[in-house]
Design an enzyme around this catalytic site. Structure first.
Site, mmCIF file in Angstrom:
data_model
loop_
_atom_site.group_PDB
_atom_site.id
_atom_site.type_symbol
_atom_site.label_atom_id
_atom_site.label_comp_id
_atom_site.label_asym_id
_atom_site.label_seq_id
_atom_site.Cartn_x
_atom_site.Cartn_y
_atom_site.Cartn_z
ATOM 1 N N LYS A 34 0.838 -1.204 0.000
ATOM 2 C CA LYS A 34 0.000 0.000 0.000
ATOM 3 C C LYS A 34 0.870 1.250 0.000
ATOM 4 C CE LYS A 34 -3.843 -2.345 2.187
ATOM 5 N NZ LYS A 34 -4.459 -2.806 3.415
ATOM 6 N N GLN A 39 -5.011 -1.480 9.633
ATOM 7 C CA GLN A 39 -4.875 -2.813 9.035
ATOM 8 C C GLN A 39 -5.515 -3.867 9.943
ATOM 9 O OE1 GLN A 39 -3.615 -3.384 6.009
ATOM 10 N NE2 GLN A 39 -3.746 -5.598 6.111
ATOM 11 N N ASP A 43 -11.308 3.112 4.356
ATOM 12 C CA ASP A 43 -11.754 1.720 4.226
ATOM 13 C C ASP A 43 -13.276 1.629 4.145
ATOM 14 O OD1 ASP A 43 -9.908 -0.377 4.021
ATOM 15 O OD2 ASP A 43 -9.311 -0.186 6.120
HETATM 16 N N1 LIG Z 1 -8.217 -2.349 7.056
HETATM 17 C C1 LIG Z 1 -7.994 -3.274 6.130
HETATM 18 N N2 LIG Z 1 -8.309 -3.008 4.844
HETATM 19 C C2 LIG Z 1 -8.087 -3.939 3.871
HETATM 20 O O1 LIG Z 1 -8.392 -3.694 2.683
HETATM 21 C C3 LIG Z 1 -7.486 -5.192 4.240
HETATM 22 C C4 LIG Z 1 -7.175 -5.407 5.584
HETATM 23 N N3 LIG Z 1 -7.441 -4.441 6.497
HETATM 24 N N4 LIG Z 1 -6.635 -6.588 5.968
HETATM 25 C C5 LIG Z 1 -6.290 -7.619 5.028
HETATM 26 C C6 LIG Z 1 -7.137 -7.577 3.781
HETATM 27 C C7 LIG Z 1 -6.492 -8.256 2.594
HETATM 28 N N5 LIG Z 1 -6.236 -7.235 1.624
HETATM 29 C C8 LIG Z 1 -5.509 -7.392 0.451
HETATM 30 C C9 LIG Z 1 -5.066 -6.327 -0.307
HETATM 31 C C10 LIG Z 1 -4.281 -6.508 -1.434
HETATM 32 C C11 LIG Z 1 -3.915 -7.770 -1.833
HETATM 33 C C12 LIG Z 1 -3.029 -7.932 -3.029
HETATM 34 O O2 LIG Z 1 -2.521 -6.975 -3.583
HETATM 35 N N6 LIG Z 1 -2.791 -9.180 -3.500
HETATM 36 C C13 LIG Z 1 -1.947 -9.484 -4.627
HETATM 37 C C14 LIG Z 1 -0.879 -10.503 -4.253
HETATM 38 C C15 LIG Z 1 -0.005 -10.095 -3.119
HETATM 39 C C16 LIG Z 1 0.969 -11.196 -2.734
HETATM 40 O O3 LIG Z 1 1.674 -11.702 -3.618
HETATM 41 O O4 LIG Z 1 1.002 -11.533 -1.529
HETATM 42 C C17 LIG Z 1 -2.797 -10.100 -5.733
HETATM 43 O O5 LIG Z 1 -3.837 -10.668 -5.416
HETATM 44 O O6 LIG Z 1 -2.374 -10.024 -6.885
HETATM 45 C C18 LIG Z 1 -4.355 -8.843 -1.109
HETATM 46 C C19 LIG Z 1 -5.151 -8.655 0.006
HETATM 47 C C20 LIG Z 1 -6.676 -6.054 2.128
HETATM 48 N N7 LIG Z 1 -7.223 -6.182 3.316
#
Ligand SMILES: Nc1nc(=O)c2c([nH]1)NC[C@@H]1CN(c3ccc(C(=O)N[C@@H](CCC(=O)O)C(=O)O)cc3)C=[N+]21
Ligand SMILES: NC(=O)C1=CN([C@@H]2O[C@H](COP(=O)(O)OP(=O)(O)OC[C@H]3O[C@@H](n4cnc5c(N)ncnc54)[C@H](OP(=O)(O)O)[C@@H]3O)[C@@H](O)[C@H]2O)C=CC1
Length: 301
Positions: free
Chosen positions: A54, A98, A121
């Site tokens: 992020k 987070q 969020d």
């Molecule tokens: N307050 C809060 N807001 C959130 O939005 C929040 C949170 N807490 N806690 C956890 C979850 C999970 N989440 C993700 C965001 C980006 C990827 C992301 O970019 N994933 C990549 C892969 C990343 C990798 O390789 O590990 C993809 O899918 O291509 C995944 C999961 C947001 N969350």
């Protein structure tokens, strides 16, 4: 061979971020520096990766980011003090806490403490209520990203039957609210649903947000359905760790009209919409400030 069925979340996120970068440049021109504060409590490795991504993405589009790391034994009261300081700081426009928080902390209380106009969020009850009423409020990033992908894949969503699997406050519930706002007929499934598979098979659109690796295979899908896979599950694959979704991609692919991959689907969209929300928050806060000072001028002269 089935490449035309892939919904490319990375490319879509790049398009959203290009627009965000232009909006940020315009704000810079008005001497406004959009800024996002990210709070990370504890040292969960997955959360650390998300937070790092992020912050990198924010830098790329010209958003200032400030990271606050708190130890895992932090009390809710200590966290509330930090949130209070960030709420009061006019140079901070967005606050992201987070999740998940360590077990001893009161998540709901912390989320409610974030000023609704800095709640990028969209988890504060005021924004949740606003979304449910169909008002333009800060809206959760993952469901917004899913809706964007659907609109660009299906075109008109009106009247389509969307099945959302999962009812969390982060994904399932706001997703259902957004789809309803887009005039879909919406079914929400959860762990207590009877015959979830048969209900899911009726869907034109499937949003999987369950957190169970490859639970949904072809037997859950109507031929020609559009599938958005929100799940991010780390599995052990012959001794190597890798990410898979809630959908069994190989089984689903021949069956569907279109599907998001994991990784490279919804994940990048979540981050892109976080940046978009931060810019929208900065714009709204400066607009509110201007209106306030104009009102003061009116009352003086
Ligand atoms: N307050 C809060 N807001 C959130 O939005 C929040 C949170 N807490 N806690 C956890 C979850 C999970 N989440 C993700 C965001 C980006 C990827 C992301 O970019 N994933 C990549 C892969 C990343 C990798 O390789 O590990 C993809 O899918 O291509 C995944 C999961 C947001 N969350
Ligand atoms: N790509 C991204 O940007 C993001 C990805 N994620 C990922 O999405 C997934 C879901 O996340 P989140 O919503 O936070 O998860 P939660 O664990 O909070 O919610 C999971 C939901 O799935 C339901 N469920 C569990 N098992 C079944 C089943 N067998 N059949 C039907 N429903 C079931 C649960 O039902 P009940 O309510 O009855 O317990 C619950 O509502 C996770 O893999 C997470 O990592 C999350 C956020 C962002």
């Amino acid at each position: 061979m089935n490449a035309h069925k892939l919904i490319d979340g990375k490319a879509a996120a790049a398009r959203v971020l290009l627009q965000v970068r232009e909006d940020v440049a315009r704000l810079h021109g008005q001497a406004i520096q959009p800024a996002l504060a990210v709070i990370l409590v504890g040292n969960d490795p997955a959360s650390q990766v998300y937070v790092r991504n992020k912050i990198l993405r924010a830098e790329e589009v010209g958003i200032r980011s400030v990271e606050h790391r708190l130890p895992s034994d932090t009390s809710t009261e200590q966290l509330l003090i930090l949130i209070g300081q960030l709420n009061a700081d006019p140079a901070i426009h967005g606050i992201l806490l987070q999740l998940p928080l360590p077990a001893q902390m009161d998540e709901l209380r912390a989320l409610e403490a974030i000023a609704p106009d800095k709640d990028v969020d969209g988890f504060h009850s005021q924004n949740v209520g606003g979304l449910s009423q169909g008002r333009a409020v800060l809206t959760p990033c993952t469901p917004s990203g899913c809706l964007y992908l659907l609109e660009h894949t299906c075109g008109d969503l009106r009247g389509k039957h969307a099945v959302v699997i999962g009812r969390s406050n982060i994904v399932g519930k706001p997703m259902a609210a957004l789809l309803l706002k887009a005039d879909c007929s919406v079914t929400v499934l959860h762990s207590r649903s009877h015959d979830a598979q048969a209900l899911c098979r009726q869907a034109d659109i499937v949003i999987a947000a369950v957190g169970r690796a490859r639970l949904i295979d072809a037997s859950w899908l109507k031929p020609g359905a559009v599938v958005i896979d929100v799940g991010i599950n780390r599995i052990d694959d012959d001794g190597r760790s890798r990410l898979v979704g809630d959908v069994d991609f190989d089984s689903a692919l021949p069956h569907v009209a279109a599907i998001t991959p994991v990784p490279g689907g919804v994940g990048p969209m979540t981050i892109a919409f976080l940046m978009k929300n931060t810019v929208a928050a900065a714009q709204a806060q400066h607009h509110a400030l201007r209106s306030q000072s104009e009102a003061v001028c009116h009352s003086i002269y």
